[in-house]
Design a protein around this motif. Sequence first.
Motif, PDB file in Angstrom:
ATOM      1  N   GLN A   7      -9.243 -27.432  -3.285  1.00 13.62           N
ATOM      2  CA  GLN A   7     -10.105 -27.621  -2.111  1.00 13.62           C
ATOM      3  C   GLN A   7      -9.533 -28.688  -1.176  1.00 13.62           C
ATOM      4  OE1 GLN A   7     -12.521 -25.518  -1.463  1.00 13.62           O
ATOM      5  NE2 GLN A   7     -12.046 -24.518  -3.406  1.00 13.62           N
ATOM      6  N   HIS A   8      -8.982 -29.755  -1.742  1.00  7.43           N
ATOM      7  CA  HIS A   8      -8.356 -30.797  -0.913  1.00  7.43           C
ATOM      8  C   HIS A   8      -7.130 -30.230  -0.167  1.00  7.43           C
ATOM      9  CE1 HIS A   8     -11.032 -33.712  -2.505  1.00  7.43           C
ATOM     10  NE2 HIS A   8     -10.438 -33.881  -3.673  1.00  7.43           N
ATOM     11  N   ILE A   9      -6.342 -29.385  -0.833  1.00  5.89           N
ATOM     12  CA  ILE A   9      -5.161 -28.803  -0.191  1.00  5.89           C
ATOM     13  C   ILE A   9      -5.577 -27.846   0.929  1.00  5.89           C
ATOM     14  CG2 ILE A   9      -3.166 -27.301  -0.553  1.00  5.89           C
ATOM     15  CD1 ILE A   9      -2.893 -28.522  -3.342  1.00  5.89           C
ATOM     16  N   ARG A  14      -5.599 -26.746   6.647  1.00  5.30           N
ATOM     17  CA  ARG A  14      -6.370 -26.369   7.835  1.00  5.30           C
ATOM     18  C   ARG A  14      -6.242 -27.425   8.929  1.00  5.30           C
ATOM     19  NH1 ARG A  14     -11.917 -24.030   4.935  1.00  5.30           N
ATOM     20  NH2 ARG A  14     -11.088 -21.936   4.454  1.00  5.30           N
ATOM     21  N   GLN A  15      -6.255 -28.688   8.526  1.00  6.69           N
ATOM     22  CA  GLN A  15      -6.070 -29.752   9.517  1.00  6.69           C
ATOM     23  C   GLN A  15      -4.646 -29.755  10.054  1.00  6.69           C
ATOM     24  OE1 GLN A  15      -7.246 -33.200   7.241  1.00  6.69           O
ATOM     25  NE2 GLN A  15      -9.432 -32.916   7.658  1.00  6.69           N
ATOM     26  N   PHE A  17      -2.505 -27.262  10.340  1.00  3.82           N
ATOM     27  CA  PHE A  17      -2.192 -26.097  11.174  1.00  3.82           C
ATOM     28  C   PHE A  17      -3.168 -25.922  12.334  1.00  3.82           C
ATOM     29  CE2 PHE A  17       0.151 -24.547   7.321  1.00  3.82           C
ATOM     30  CZ  PHE A  17       1.384 -24.355   7.943  1.00  3.82           C
ATOM     31  N   ASP A  18      -4.094 -26.872  12.487  1.00  7.15           N
ATOM     32  CA  ASP A  18      -5.050 -26.763  13.584  1.00  7.15           C
ATOM     33  C   ASP A  18      -4.312 -26.742  14.926  1.00  7.15           C
ATOM     34  OD1 ASP A  18      -7.555 -26.690  14.858  1.00  7.15           O
ATOM     35  OD2 ASP A  18      -7.573 -28.865  15.102  1.00  7.15           O
ATOM     36  N   GLY A  19      -4.599 -25.746  15.748  1.00  6.83           N
ATOM     37  CA  GLY A  19      -3.918 -25.602  17.036  1.00  6.83           C
ATOM     38  C   GLY A  19      -2.585 -24.904  16.949  1.00  6.83           C
ATOM     39  N   VAL A  20      -2.101 -24.646  15.731  1.00  5.80           N
ATOM     40  CA  VAL A  20      -0.818 -23.951  15.531  1.00  5.80           C
ATOM     41  C   VAL A  20      -1.066 -22.520  15.052  1.00  5.80           C
ATOM     42  CG1 VAL A  20       1.398 -23.990  14.317  1.00  5.80           C
ATOM     43  CG2 VAL A  20       0.299 -26.143  14.992  1.00  5.80           C
ATOM     44  N   ILE A  21      -1.933 -22.390  14.052  1.00  7.66           N
ATOM     45  CA  ILE A  21      -2.397 -21.084  13.599  1.00  7.66           C
ATOM     46  C   ILE A  21      -3.813 -20.896  14.140  1.00  7.66           C
ATOM     47  CG2 ILE A  21      -3.144 -19.760  11.578  1.00  7.66           C
ATOM     48  CD1 ILE A  21      -0.865 -20.939  10.013  1.00  7.66           C
ATOM     49  N   PRO A  22      -4.114 -19.774  14.785  1.00 12.10           N
ATOM     50  CA  PRO A  22      -5.467 -19.573  15.319  1.00 12.10           C
ATOM     51  C   PRO A  22      -6.516 -19.481  14.209  1.00 12.10           C
ATOM     52  CG  PRO A  22      -4.191 -17.548  15.467  1.00 12.10           C
ATOM     53  CD  PRO A  22      -3.230 -18.627  15.055  1.00 12.10           C
ATOM     54  N   SER A  23      -7.660 -20.124  14.419  1.00  8.88           N
ATOM     55  CA  SER A  23      -8.779 -20.087  13.455  1.00  8.88           C
ATOM     56  C   SER A  23      -8.315 -20.343  12.028  1.00  8.88           C
ATOM     57  CB  SER A  23      -9.486 -18.733  13.521  1.00  8.88           C
ATOM     58  OG  SER A  23      -9.933 -18.455  14.824  1.00  8.88           O
ATOM     59  N   PRO A  24      -7.796 -21.551  11.741  1.00 10.90           N
ATOM     60  CA  PRO A  24      -7.278 -21.814  10.389  1.00 10.90           C
ATOM     61  C   PRO A  24      -8.325 -21.641   9.289  1.00 10.90           C
ATOM     62  CG  PRO A  24      -7.277 -23.812  11.758  1.00 10.90           C
ATOM     63  CD  PRO A  24      -7.595 -22.688  12.650  1.00 10.90           C
ATOM     64  N   GLU A  25      -9.625 -21.779   9.612  1.00  9.79           N
ATOM     65  CA  GLU A  25     -10.656 -21.610   8.581  1.00  9.79           C
ATOM     66  C   GLU A  25     -10.656 -20.191   8.012  1.00  9.79           C
ATOM     67  OE1 GLU A  25     -11.147 -22.934  11.523  1.00  9.79           O
ATOM     68  OE2 GLU A  25     -11.537 -25.044  11.001  1.00  9.79           O
ATOM     69  N   SER A  26     -10.314 -19.194   8.835  1.00 12.17           N
ATOM     70  CA  SER A  26     -10.296 -17.811   8.345  1.00 12.17           C
ATOM     71  C   SER A  26      -8.912 -17.356   7.916  1.00 12.17           C
ATOM     72  CB  SER A  26     -10.834 -16.863   9.429  1.00 12.17           C
ATOM     73  OG  SER A  26     -10.042 -16.938  10.608  1.00 12.17           O
ATOM     74  N   HIS A  27      -7.857 -18.072   8.318  1.00 10.58           N
ATOM     75  CA  HIS A  27      -6.491 -17.685   7.965  1.00 10.58           C
ATOM     76  C   HIS A  27      -5.975 -18.430   6.734  1.00 10.58           C
ATOM     77  CE1 HIS A  27      -5.185 -15.247  11.546  1.00 10.58           C
ATOM     78  NE2 HIS A  27      -6.331 -15.756  11.997  1.00 10.58           N
ATOM     79  N   ILE A  28      -6.597 -19.551   6.367  1.00 11.09           N
ATOM     80  CA  ILE A  28      -6.175 -20.339   5.197  1.00 11.09           C
ATOM     81  C   ILE A  28      -7.354 -20.364   4.233  1.00 11.09           C
ATOM     82  CG2 ILE A  28      -5.323 -22.570   4.381  1.00 11.09           C
ATOM     83  CD1 ILE A  28      -4.239 -23.039   7.217  1.00 11.09           C
ATOM     84  N   VAL A  29      -7.230 -19.680   3.095  1.00 11.07           N
ATOM     85  CA  VAL A  29      -8.382 -19.398   2.238  1.00 11.07           C
ATOM     86  C   VAL A  29      -8.070 -19.693   0.772  1.00 11.07           C
ATOM     87  CG1 VAL A  29      -9.264 -17.653   3.827  1.00 11.07           C
ATOM     88  CG2 VAL A  29      -7.711 -16.979   1.971  1.00 11.07           C
ATOM     89  N   TRP A 174       6.013 -20.723   8.093  1.00 10.90           N
ATOM     90  CA  TRP A 174       4.719 -21.190   7.588  1.00 10.90           C
ATOM     91  C   TRP A 174       4.846 -21.760   6.174  1.00 10.90           C
ATOM     92  CZ3 TRP A 174       2.835 -21.513  11.963  1.00 10.90           C
ATOM     93  CH2 TRP A 174       2.756 -20.467  12.889  1.00 10.90           C
ATOM     94  N   ALA A 175       5.689 -21.133   5.336  1.00 18.80           N
ATOM     95  CA  ALA A 175       5.868 -21.623   3.962  1.00 18.80           C
ATOM     96  C   ALA A 175       6.514 -23.001   3.952  1.00 18.80           C
ATOM     97  CB  ALA A 175       6.705 -20.636   3.150  1.00 18.80           C
ATOM     98  N   SER A 176       7.524 -23.186   4.812  1.00 19.53           N
ATOM     99  CA  SER A 176       8.200 -24.477   4.884  1.00 19.53           C
ATOM    100  C   SER A 176       7.249 -25.576   5.338  1.00 19.53           C
ATOM    101  CB  SER A 176       9.391 -24.385   5.834  1.00 19.53           C
ATOM    102  OG  SER A 176      10.043 -25.634   5.971  1.00 19.53           O
ATOM    103  N   LEU A 177       6.447 -25.287   6.364  1.00 25.18           N
ATOM    104  CA  LEU A 177       5.503 -26.282   6.870  1.00 25.18           C
ATOM    105  C   LEU A 177       4.416 -26.584   5.835  1.00 25.18           C
ATOM    106  CD1 LEU A 177       5.162 -25.047  10.552  1.00 25.18           C
ATOM    107  CD2 LEU A 177       6.122 -27.245   9.811  1.00 25.18           C
ATOM    108  N   ALA A 178       3.892 -25.551   5.176  1.00 24.65           N
ATOM    109  CA  ALA A 178       2.863 -25.773   4.157  1.00 24.65           C
ATOM    110  C   ALA A 178       3.409 -26.622   3.009  1.00 24.65           C
ATOM    111  CB  ALA A 178       2.352 -24.434   3.631  1.00 24.65           C
ATOM    112  N   ASN A 179       4.641 -26.318   2.582  1.00 24.27           N
ATOM    113  CA  ASN A 179       5.271 -27.092   1.511  1.00 24.27           C
ATOM    114  C   ASN A 179       5.434 -28.553   1.921  1.00 24.27           C
ATOM    115  OD1 ASN A 179       6.639 -27.210  -1.092  1.00 24.27           O
ATOM    116  ND2 ASN A 179       8.517 -27.507   0.079  1.00 24.27           N
ATOM    117  N   GLY A 180       5.849 -28.776   3.164  1.00 20.14           N
ATOM    118  CA  GLY A 180       6.000 -30.148   3.648  1.00 20.14           C
ATOM    119  C   GLY A 180       4.685 -30.892   3.689  1.00 20.14           C
ATOM    120  N   MET A 181       3.617 -30.221   4.117  1.00 18.42           N
ATOM    121  CA  MET A 181       2.306 -30.876   4.171  1.00 18.42           C
ATOM    122  C   MET A 181       1.827 -31.277   2.783  1.00 18.42           C
ATOM    123  SD  MET A 181       0.352 -28.448   6.948  1.00 18.42           S
ATOM    124  CE  MET A 181       1.109 -28.087   8.546  1.00 18.42           C
ATOM    125  N   ILE A 182       2.043 -30.410   1.800  1.00 14.37           N
ATOM    126  CA  ILE A 182       1.581 -30.698   0.441  1.00 14.37           C
ATOM    127  C   ILE A 182       2.383 -31.840  -0.186  1.00 14.37           C
ATOM    128  CG2 ILE A 182       1.412 -29.758  -1.906  1.00 14.37           C
ATOM    129  CD1 ILE A 182       0.831 -27.018  -0.573  1.00 14.37           C
TER     130      ILE A 182
END
Length: 275
Positions: A7-9, A14-15, A17-29, A174-182
Amino acid sequence: MIDHLIQHIITLLRQGFDGVIPSPESHIVTGALAGEIDELPAIAIYPSKLTWSQGLVESNSSGPRPQEFRQEIPVEAGSPQGPYPLAKTPLPGSAQGQLIFDPGEVTERRVTVLENKAFTIDYQTPAVSFSADLSEASLIRLTYSFVGVFTVKEFQQQFLVDVYDTGMAAVEKWASLANGMILTSHDELIEQYNVTAKTEYIANQFITRHTLGRLQSLEGSPGRQESALKMQLTYSATGYITLIKEIVDGFGLIQKIHSPGQISDHPVDIEIGLE
């Protein structure tokens, strides 16, 4: 073991990718996606294989001893003095408390309160009642000890981050950015799991308490799901689970040891007082 971590991840991504991926609440689940994916890009996060260490980190199942416990109690507006039920039966004399005013605000302040001065404990119920003025307090934080037996086990659980899009170049981005954020938020995620939002479960006299030590990235596997391309990132979370059973009767804190007041080369009787 790691639902709170996931849940924290989710919140982190979502924070991020905000403004980068549209509607991150529905695209990141949370949870694996099946079938045709209508909204791309998409990122799904969910737990996978759980393994236990074959040895005990620490075992004390035959030797009860005090365990520290912290309980937070919201102040009841209608009856702020209590009584408030306690999750465990404290050892007499072990309880200390804090009254918290305006928690989480710039004006937050805390006042330390002591047993038999600002509050009393009914050890039979168990429950706590206050004589101190709680009318403006928002939260009561009690720290006390109870007697229990426990076992500590090390665990490792994998979790998966599935990244989807129409082309592999976008999937890689997207995978590279997500990995970097984590990975760059490693310490923050560990602190959130262990301190900010502790993972602890209670059922009567039984408690399980989870702590995390480290997160690691393991591998990435490309693939396809229906018309979408995919990259599955695999991570592991390593930590400890403390298994506790409370023992209510037959124990107390030693308050006084009465000595006969003489030195002898032979054993002498002493009297130990539990108060």
